[in-house]
Design a protein around this motif. Structure first.
Motif, PDB file in Angstrom:
ATOM      1  N   VAL A   1       0.808  -1.134  -0.011  1.00 54.18           N
ATOM      2  CA  VAL A   1      -0.039  -0.029  -0.030  1.00 54.18           C
ATOM      3  C   VAL A   1       0.947   1.250   0.057  1.00 54.18           C
ATOM      4  CG1 VAL A   1      -1.721   1.361   1.296  1.00 54.18           C
ATOM      5  CG2 VAL A   1      -1.844  -1.088   1.330  1.00 54.18           C
ATOM      6  N   GLU A   2       2.049   1.109   0.812  1.00 55.62           N
ATOM      7  CA  GLU A   2       2.938   2.253   0.991  1.00 55.62           C
ATOM      8  C   GLU A   2       3.474   2.645  -0.261  1.00 55.62           C
ATOM      9  OE1 GLU A   2       2.569   4.010   3.685  1.00 55.62           O
ATOM     10  OE2 GLU A   2       4.213   5.268   3.161  1.00 55.62           O
ATOM     11  N   ILE A   3       3.850   1.619  -0.981  1.00 60.67           N
ATOM     12  CA  ILE A   3       4.464   1.797  -2.377  1.00 60.67           C
ATOM     13  C   ILE A   3       3.799   2.279  -3.350  1.00 60.67           C
ATOM     14  CG2 ILE A   3       5.573   0.450  -4.264  1.00 60.67           C
ATOM     15  CD1 ILE A   3       6.856  -1.431  -1.856  1.00 60.67           C
ATOM     16  N   ALA A   4       2.323   1.805  -3.328  1.00 63.87           N
ATOM     17  CA  ALA A   4       1.340   2.216  -4.445  1.00 63.87           C
ATOM     18  C   ALA A   4       0.765   3.666  -4.212  1.00 63.87           C
ATOM     19  CB  ALA A   4       0.304   1.221  -4.572  1.00 63.87           C
ATOM     20  N   LYS A   5       1.068   4.298  -3.020  1.00 64.27           N
ATOM     21  CA  LYS A   5       0.474   5.311  -2.457  1.00 64.27           C
ATOM     22  C   LYS A   5       0.328   6.628  -3.538  1.00 64.27           C
ATOM     23  CE  LYS A   5       2.337   7.706   1.044  1.00 64.27           C
ATOM     24  NZ  LYS A   5       3.072   7.602   2.131  1.00 64.27           N
ATOM     25  N   ASN A   6       1.236   6.690  -4.054  1.00 70.46           N
ATOM     26  CA  ASN A   6       1.202   7.932  -4.937  1.00 70.46           C
ATOM     27  C   ASN A   6       0.941   7.618  -6.344  1.00 70.46           C
ATOM     28  OD1 ASN A   6       1.602   9.716  -3.160  1.00 70.46           O
ATOM     29  ND2 ASN A   6       4.023   9.531  -3.022  1.00 70.46           N
ATOM     30  N   SER A   7       0.539   6.423  -6.469  1.00 66.80           N
ATOM     31  CA  SER A   7       0.097   5.855  -8.193  1.00 66.80           C
ATOM     32  C   SER A   7      -1.401   5.952  -8.106  1.00 66.80           C
ATOM     33  CB  SER A   7       0.362   4.320  -8.142  1.00 66.80           C
ATOM     34  OG  SER A   7      -0.614   3.745  -7.608  1.00 66.80           O
ATOM     35  N   ASP A   8      -1.897   5.576  -9.258  1.00 68.40           N
ATOM     36  CA  ASP A   8      -3.568   5.649  -9.444  1.00 68.40           C
ATOM     37  C   ASP A   8      -3.918   3.966  -9.338  1.00 68.40           C
ATOM     38  OD1 ASP A   8      -3.735   8.100 -10.188  1.00 68.40           O
ATOM     39  OD2 ASP A   8      -3.182   8.122 -12.160  1.00 68.40           O
ATOM     40  N   THR A   9      -3.023   3.210  -8.982  1.00 63.37           N
ATOM     41  CA  THR A   9      -3.718   1.919  -8.919  1.00 63.37           C
ATOM     42  C   THR A   9      -3.940   1.590  -7.491  1.00 63.37           C
ATOM     43  OG1 THR A   9      -1.886   1.414 -10.189  1.00 63.37           O
ATOM     44  CG2 THR A   9      -2.694  -0.669  -8.950  1.00 63.37           C
ATOM     45  N   LEU A  10      -5.152   1.169  -7.113  1.00 65.77           N
ATOM     46  CA  LEU A  10      -5.583   0.614  -5.834  1.00 65.77           C
ATOM     47  C   LEU A  10      -5.107  -0.539  -5.393  1.00 65.77           C
ATOM     48  CD1 LEU A  10      -9.404   1.392  -6.474  1.00 65.77           C
ATOM     49  CD2 LEU A  10      -7.630   2.961  -5.913  1.00 65.77           C
ATOM     50  N   ILE A  11      -4.905  -0.814  -4.186  1.00 64.25           N
ATOM     51  CA  ILE A  11      -4.295  -1.938  -3.405  1.00 64.25           C
ATOM     52  C   ILE A  11      -5.506  -2.766  -2.791  1.00 64.25           C
ATOM     53  CG2 ILE A  11      -2.771  -3.013  -2.118  1.00 64.25           C
ATOM     54  CD1 ILE A  11      -1.248  -2.028  -4.648  1.00 64.25           C
ATOM     55  N   LEU A  12      -5.805  -3.941  -3.090  1.00 60.35           N
ATOM     56  CA  LEU A  12      -6.832  -4.581  -2.352  1.00 60.35           C
ATOM     57  C   LEU A  12      -6.137  -5.659  -1.694  1.00 60.35           C
ATOM     58  CD1 LEU A  12      -8.618  -3.234  -4.424  1.00 60.35           C
ATOM     59  CD2 LEU A  12     -10.381  -5.081  -4.187  1.00 60.35           C
ATOM     60  N   GLY A  13      -6.509  -5.929  -0.405  1.00 57.07           N
ATOM     61  CA  GLY A  13      -5.816  -7.067   0.476  1.00 57.07           C
ATOM     62  C   GLY A  13      -6.599  -8.200   0.402  1.00 57.07           C
ATOM     63  N   ASN A  14      -5.922  -9.411   0.705  1.00 54.60           N
ATOM     64  CA  ASN A  14      -6.769 -10.599   0.533  1.00 54.60           C
ATOM     65  C   ASN A  14      -5.850 -11.695   1.176  1.00 54.60           C
ATOM     66  OD1 ASN A  14      -6.651 -13.203  -1.570  1.00 54.60           O
ATOM     67  ND2 ASN A  14      -8.626 -12.769  -0.595  1.00 54.60           N
ATOM     68  N   GLY A  15      -6.704 -12.444   2.073  1.00 48.02           N
ATOM     69  CA  GLY A  15      -6.257 -13.646   2.828  1.00 48.02           C
ATOM     70  C   GLY A  15      -6.698 -13.798   4.543  1.00 48.02           C
ATOM     71  N   ASP A  16      -7.257 -14.791   4.617  1.00 51.96           N
ATOM     72  CA  ASP A  16      -7.744 -15.031   6.062  1.00 51.96           C
ATOM     73  C   ASP A  16      -8.818 -14.310   6.729  1.00 51.96           C
ATOM     74  OD1 ASP A  16      -5.904 -17.003   5.444  1.00 51.96           O
ATOM     75  OD2 ASP A  16      -4.433 -16.119   6.729  1.00 51.96           O
ATOM     76  N   LEU A  17      -9.552 -13.346   6.074  1.00 53.71           N
ATOM     77  CA  LEU A  17     -10.524 -12.356   6.577  1.00 53.71           C
ATOM     78  C   LEU A  17     -11.702 -13.467   6.916  1.00 53.71           C
ATOM     79  CD1 LEU A  17     -10.215  -9.614   3.769  1.00 53.71           C
ATOM     80  CD2 LEU A  17      -9.268  -9.376   6.286  1.00 53.71           C
ATOM     81  N   LYS A  18     -11.770 -13.670   8.257  1.00 49.22           N
ATOM     82  CA  LYS A  18     -12.894 -14.474   8.710  1.00 49.22           C
ATOM     83  C   LYS A  18     -14.319 -13.831   8.801  1.00 49.22           C
ATOM     84  CE  LYS A  18     -11.209 -15.457  12.640  1.00 49.22           C
ATOM     85  NZ  LYS A  18      -9.966 -14.435  12.626  1.00 49.22           N
ATOM     86  N   ASP A  19     -14.301 -12.550   9.007  1.00 48.27           N
ATOM     87  CA  ASP A  19     -15.537 -11.747   9.060  1.00 48.27           C
ATOM     88  C   ASP A  19     -15.439 -10.381   8.558  1.00 48.27           C
ATOM     89  OD1 ASP A  19     -14.297 -11.187  11.522  1.00 48.27           O
ATOM     90  OD2 ASP A  19     -15.385 -12.678  12.726  1.00 48.27           O
ATOM     91  N   MET A  20     -16.463  -9.651   9.018  1.00 49.18           N
ATOM     92  CA  MET A  20     -16.519  -8.272   8.749  1.00 49.18           C
ATOM     93  C   MET A  20     -15.417  -7.545   9.805  1.00 49.18           C
ATOM     94  SD  MET A  20     -17.640  -7.524   5.708  1.00 49.18           S
ATOM     95  CE  MET A  20     -18.107  -8.843   4.744  1.00 49.18           C
ATOM     96  N   GLU A  21     -15.415  -7.834  11.209  1.00 47.78           N
ATOM     97  CA  GLU A  21     -14.677  -7.561  11.958  1.00 47.78           C
ATOM     98  C   GLU A  21     -13.193  -7.618  11.596  1.00 47.78           C
ATOM     99  OE1 GLU A  21     -14.670  -7.769  16.056  1.00 47.78           O
ATOM    100  OE2 GLU A  21     -16.673  -7.788  16.355  1.00 47.78           O
ATOM    101  N   ASP A  22     -12.793  -8.655  11.042  1.00 46.20           N
ATOM    102  CA  ASP A  22     -11.378  -8.779  10.528  1.00 46.20           C
ATOM    103  C   ASP A  22     -11.256  -7.742   9.273  1.00 46.20           C
ATOM    104  OD1 ASP A  22     -10.063 -10.758  11.846  1.00 46.20           O
ATOM    105  OD2 ASP A  22     -10.387 -12.182  10.295  1.00 46.20           O
ATOM    106  N   VAL A  23     -12.354  -7.520   8.464  1.00 45.21           N
ATOM    107  CA  VAL A  23     -12.168  -6.454   7.213  1.00 45.21           C
ATOM    108  C   VAL A  23     -11.961  -5.120   8.146  1.00 45.21           C
ATOM    109  CG1 VAL A  23     -13.229  -5.414   5.461  1.00 45.21           C
ATOM    110  CG2 VAL A  23     -13.512  -8.026   5.970  1.00 45.21           C
ATOM    111  N   TYR A  24     -12.561  -4.807   8.979  1.00 42.91           N
ATOM    112  CA  TYR A  24     -12.497  -3.518   9.725  1.00 42.91           C
ATOM    113  C   TYR A  24     -11.113  -3.295  10.171  1.00 42.91           C
ATOM    114  CZ  TYR A  24     -12.956   0.016  13.486  1.00 42.91           C
ATOM    115  OH  TYR A  24     -12.896   0.821  14.516  1.00 42.91           O
ATOM    116  N   ARG A  25     -10.596  -4.147  10.910  1.00 43.30           N
ATOM    117  CA  ARG A  25      -9.353  -4.636  11.473  1.00 43.30           C
ATOM    118  C   ARG A  25      -8.178  -4.260  10.376  1.00 43.30           C
ATOM    119  NH1 ARG A  25      -5.824  -8.606  13.422  1.00 43.30           N
ATOM    120  NH2 ARG A  25      -7.016 -10.319  12.780  1.00 43.30           N
TER     121      ARG A  25
END
Ligand SMILES: Cc1cc2nc3c(=O)[nH]c(=O)nc-3n(C[C@H](O)[C@H](O)[C@H](O)COP(=O)(O)O)c2cc1C
Length: 387
Positions: free
Chosen positions: A228-252
């Motif tokens: 995310v830090e590396i892509a900060k000044n670019s026009d590319t969005l970064i989406l994270g993925n892996g082991d999100l069990k529920d929406m609380e995990d997403v929030y965190r």
């Protein structure tokens, strides 16, 4: 038109899963979720061009899934160029390139996560896909590329069913994105993300594991934060993925890493409604109040109705899939109910929707309640896929 940019952040979408996120599962998730964005199972570029029934099986979708993205994989830029035309013609909102699949059959041929070892090829694939989309949106047709009549027929058939006779939307240059991992054997996320950013994909979804890890260990969200830090000044969005069990995990994870969004996969198995709570997550992030996120309860009766509706939708594909492919979903839905083990054991043997209905009726009786198990109303012909 880059729909990614216009979406409210964080984007909370359904991650592609081969053999899971088929047309029926995506339809059900869109109806009872819905996620912000949906991605198809990955489709091999050669199969897409030379086995047109693949399109009918894997690239069917319904309008309620929008924005919906087609994911493709391969290792030959020219084929990506051609398939990009097909994706555009099928009216998808975006095209995603798989650079993360660890399966031997895929990665050892230099496709999927195999591309992490071939950065220059990965870059030419992104360029070829984008050029294909641009040429298609400028008017180049499948005929111009000399595509097989059977392929063109499949595209027309899918479009007729989906649009129910309505005219196709005007051609537009849809965004090209990438889904990948942290590295092949080792974590090389910094270098790899910089390589991808040179090609300016609209979004990069990063699964926080290397190919070597397959699905073992835990997803490394610190590495995702570095991307995310590396892509900060670019026009590319970064989406994270892996082991999100529920929406609380997403929030965190969103709070900790500042990702533009996440894709969630396995947590939706048997719980396609998990995305219902996504607005709570956005609200909680805005007000920095985790307590705003709570379970959206799904009653047993509703769960049963969804199981039946999912089965009925799946059964409309039976000339292509056998009902066997529905069994794992039914087993997942059965998880967590009282006496689930026995119900699950029965669900993994069902042959058709009538057996599902009979099992649900009997199960409800065993709990001292009733379930009518009516067949769900038929959906428009446009959504069924009988050849
Ligand atoms: C059965 C299965 C099939 C998958 N198929 C795909 C696929 O076709 N394309 C893709 O990009 N990722 C695929 N993945 C990876 C998921 O999209 C996701 O990156 C991974 O499961 C980690 O996210 P999760 O912990 O939320 O499930 C698959 C994962 C599973 C479990």
């Amino acid at each position: 038109m880059n729909f990614w940019r216009d979406m409210t952040k964080p984007i909370i979408g359904l991650s592609p899963m081969d053999g899971v996120t088929d047309a029926s599962f995506r339809f059900i998730t869109a109806k009872y979720g819905p996620p912000d964005v949906t991605v198809t199972e990955f489709v091999n570029v050669e199969a897409a061009l030379y086995a047109p029934h693949t399109l009918i099986r894997d690239l069917a979708y319904s309008e309620i899934e929008r924005p919906v993205i087609a994911q493709i994989y391969g290792h030959t830029p020219e084929l990506f160029y051609k398939v990009a035309h097909v994706i555009g013609e099928l009216g998808f909102n975006g095209l995603d390139i798989n650079m993360g699949c660890p399966a031997k059959t895929v990665a050892s041929k230099g496709s999927g996560a195999g591309l992490i070892l071939k950065p220059e090829l990965a870059q030419s694939i992104i360029r070829a896909a984008r050029q294909g989309i641009e040429d298609w949106s400028a008017g180049q047709s499948l005929d111009d590329l000399g595509m097989k009549p059977a392929l063109i027929q499949s595209v027309l058939k899918l479009n007729r069913r989906r649009f129910d006779g309505v005219t196709l939307p005007p051609r537009r240059a849809i965004p090209v994105s990438v889904k990948t991992r942290l590295g092949y054997d080792d974590v090389v996320v910094e270098e790899w993300i910089r390589t991808l950013l040179e090609e300016k994909p609209a979004a990069i979804t990063l699964h926080g594991r290397t190919l070597k890890q397959q699905y073992k260990g835990s997803a490394d969200w610190d590495a995702i934060a570095r991307a995310v830090e590396i892509a900060k000044n670019s026009d590319t969005l970064i989406l994270g993925n892996g082991d999100l069990k529920d929406m609380e995990d997403v929030y965190r994870r969103v709070r900790e890493t500042n990702v533009d969004g996440v894709l969630s996969g396995r947590a939706a198995q048997g719980e396609p409604w998990i995305f219902r709570a996504k607005e709570q997550v956005k609200q909680a992030l805005r007000s920095q109040c985790r307590e705003m996120i709570h379970d959206v309860p799904v009653s047993l009766a509703e769960r049963f109705r969804i199981m039946l509706e999912h089965s009925a939708h799946f059964a409309s594909h039976t000339q292509i899939h056998s009902f066997v492919g529905m069994r794992k979903h039914l087993a997942w839905y059965s998880k967590g109910s009282p006496g689930a083990a026995e119900l699950r054991a029965q669900m993994v043997r069902v042959k058709d929707i009538d057996e599902v209905a009979a099992l649900l009726r009997a199960y409800a009786t065993s709990l001292g309640t009733t379930f009518a198990a009516d067949r769900p109303p038929a959906w428009p012909e446009a959504h069924t896929l009988q050849p």
